[in-house]
Design an enzyme around this catalytic site. Structure first.
Site, PDB file in Angstrom:
ATOM      1  N   ASP A  44      -4.108  60.671  28.165  1.00  0.00           N
ATOM      2  CA  ASP A  44      -3.613  61.089  26.713  1.00  0.00           C
ATOM      3  C   ASP A  44      -5.080  60.647  26.786  1.00  0.00           C
ATOM      4  OD1 ASP A  44      -4.220  58.299  26.309  1.00  0.00           O
ATOM      5  OD2 ASP A  44      -2.476  57.529  25.120  1.00  0.00           O
ATOM      6  N   SER A  45      -6.614  60.514  27.170  1.00  0.00           N
ATOM      7  CA  SER A  45      -7.349  60.713  26.780  1.00  0.00           C
ATOM      8  C   SER A  45      -8.282  61.633  26.812  1.00  0.00           C
ATOM      9  CB  SER A  45      -8.160  59.822  27.980  1.00  0.00           C
ATOM     10  OG  SER A  45      -8.214  59.622  29.456  1.00  0.00           O
ATOM     11  N   ASP A  83       0.234  60.296  31.450  1.00  0.00           N
ATOM     12  CA  ASP A  83       0.363  60.116  30.509  1.00  0.00           C
ATOM     13  C   ASP A  83       1.421  60.620  29.346  1.00  0.00           C
ATOM     14  OD1 ASP A  83      -0.950  57.522  30.565  1.00  0.00           O
ATOM     15  OD2 ASP A  83      -2.520  57.628  28.848  1.00  0.00           O
ATOM     16  N   LYS A 111       3.084  57.031  33.221  1.00  0.00           N
ATOM     17  CA  LYS A 111       2.553  56.205  31.909  1.00  0.00           C
ATOM     18  C   LYS A 111       3.024  55.985  31.085  1.00  0.00           C
ATOM     19  CE  LYS A 111      -2.155  55.293  31.882  1.00  0.00           C
ATOM     20  NZ  LYS A 111      -1.912  55.212  30.774  1.00  0.00           N
ATOM     21  N   GLU A 113       2.441  52.928  27.479  1.00  0.00           N
ATOM     22  CA  GLU A 113       2.125  51.711  26.781  1.00  0.00           C
ATOM     23  C   GLU A 113       3.186  50.630  26.195  1.00  0.00           C
ATOM     24  OE1 GLU A 113      -2.472  53.540  25.234  1.00  0.00           O
ATOM     25  OE2 GLU A 113      -1.145  52.286  24.232  1.00  0.00           O
ATOM     26  N   GLU A 175      -6.676  47.807  30.644  1.00  0.00           N
ATOM     27  CA  GLU A 175      -7.629  48.040  30.446  1.00  0.00           C
ATOM     28  C   GLU A 175      -8.996  46.917  29.433  1.00  0.00           C
ATOM     29  OE1 GLU A 175      -9.150  51.869  27.816  1.00  0.00           O
ATOM     30  OE2 GLU A 175      -7.121  51.199  28.283  1.00  0.00           O
TER      31      GLU A 175
END
Length: 271
Positions: A44-45, A83, A111, A113, A175
Site C-alpha cells: 500500500d506504499s 497488500d 498481506k 496488518e 517493521e
C-alpha cells in the site's frame, strides 16, 4: 495446486535468506526479477510513493488490483505479495472478498496488518497464502515510529506473532522493531520473517524500491540507498529540455524522410 509459499518455508529451514522488494509497475518488476529479487511486494506504499496520496489509508482495492496486475504482466513468474488496503478486512467475509479481488489481479499471497488470527484462519480455509504484518502498522498508526521498545511492548508483539503463526500464516513482516526482538520472533516461528528496519536475523528483507533507489525525497534509518535514480532522471530530463529549446533535438537521425518520388507526388498534390 500446491502453494508456492512452501519454497520460502524450505529456504528458512535451510537457513537460506531470500530477497523481497516492492514494485508497482511492469518495467520495475521485470528489472527486479532480472536482478535476482525472489518476491515482489505490491505494498500500500504505492499510495505515498506513486499515487501522490497523503497516507496509505487512501489506497483502495481498485488501486491495489491495478498495480498488482501491472506487476504480474511485467514479471509473470515471480511470487507476488499484495497488500489488503485499510478497512478492507474488518470481517472474515470482507477479507475473503478483498483477497479474491487481489488474487484475480495476479497476487499469489495477500498481506494485512495487525494481530488478527481469525482473519488468517478464514483466508487459509479458502486456500489463500497469507502474509501478516506487525510492528509499525502504517494503516493504523500515526507516524513512522519504532515499535516494541519496552519489555512489555516486545512481549506483546512476540505473543501476537506466535498467535498468527499458530493460525497458519505463511509469512510475517516485522517493521521497525528492535533487532533482538526480531531475532527472537524469527527463531520461535515456523513461518519465515521478512524484516524492514528489524535487523539482519530475519529470514528475508524488504525495502521500498523508491527508497533503495533514492527516487523519493526522504531517507530513513532502516534504508540503504543503492542508487540515485532521481538525480539521474533529473539530469536526463534537463538535458532533453535544453536540447529541445536550443534546437538540438530531434536531429536528422531521430526522424525519417519521405521517398523522393512520394515527396514529389505529395508536393504536386498540394500545389
Amino acid at each position: 495446486m500446491a502453494s508456492r509459499a512452501a519454497e520460502f518455508l524450505n529456504m528458512k529451514q535451510q537457513g537460506e535468506k531470500f530477497v523481497v522488494l516492492t514494485a508497482y509497475d511492469a518495467p520495475t518488476a521485470r528489472i527486479e526479477v532480472e536482478a535476482g529479487v525472489d518476491i515482489v511486494m505490491v505494498g500500500d506504499s504505492v499510495g505515498t510513493n506513486v499515487l501522490g496520496y497523503a497516507s496509505e489509508r487512501e489506497v483502495t482495492l481498485d488501486d491495489m488490483a491495478h498495480h498488482i496486475a501491472a506487476v504480474r504482466r511485467g514479471a509473470p513468474d515471480v511470487y507476488v505479495i499484495g497488500d489488503l488496503p485499510y478497512a478492507t478486512y474488518e470481517s472474515e467475509t470482507q477479507a475473503l472478498a478483498s483477497a479474491a479481488l487481489l488474487v484475480r489481479a495476479g497476487a499469489d499471497c495477500v498481506k494485512f496488518e495487525g494481530a488478527r488470527p481469525q482473519i488468517v484462519q478464514a483466508l487459509k480455509r479458502e486456500g489463500h497464502d497469507v502474509c501478516c504484518h506487525i510492528g509499525l502498522e502504517s494503516q493504523h498508526q500515526q507516524g513512522k515510529r519504532r515499535q516494541g521498545k519496552t519489555a512489555e511492548a516486545a512481549g506483546k508483539l512476540l505473543a501476537d506473532a506466535l498467535a498468527l503463526d499458530a493460525a497458519g500464516m505463511d509469512f510475517i513482516v516485522l517493521e521497525l522493531v528492535p533487532r533482538e526482538l526480531a531475532a527472537t520472533i524469527t527463531k520461535r516461528l515456523r513461518s519465515p520473517t521478512i524484516g524492514i528496519g528489524a535487523g539482519a536475523d530475519c529470514d528475508a528483507q524488504v525495502l521500498v524500491v523508491h527508497d533503495l533507489a533514492a527516487l523519493g525525497t526522504r531517507d530513513f534509518k532502516h534504508n540503504r540507498r543503492y542508487g540515485a535514480l532521481a538525480d539521474a532522471l533529473r539530469a536526463a530530463v534537463a538535458a532533453y529540455a535544453r536540447d529541445v529549446r536550443e534546437g538540438r533535438f530531434p536531429a536528422a537521425e531521430n526522424g525519417f524522410p519521405m521517398e523522393a518520388a512520394e515527396l514529389a507526388a505529395f508536393e504536386k498534390s498540394i500545389a
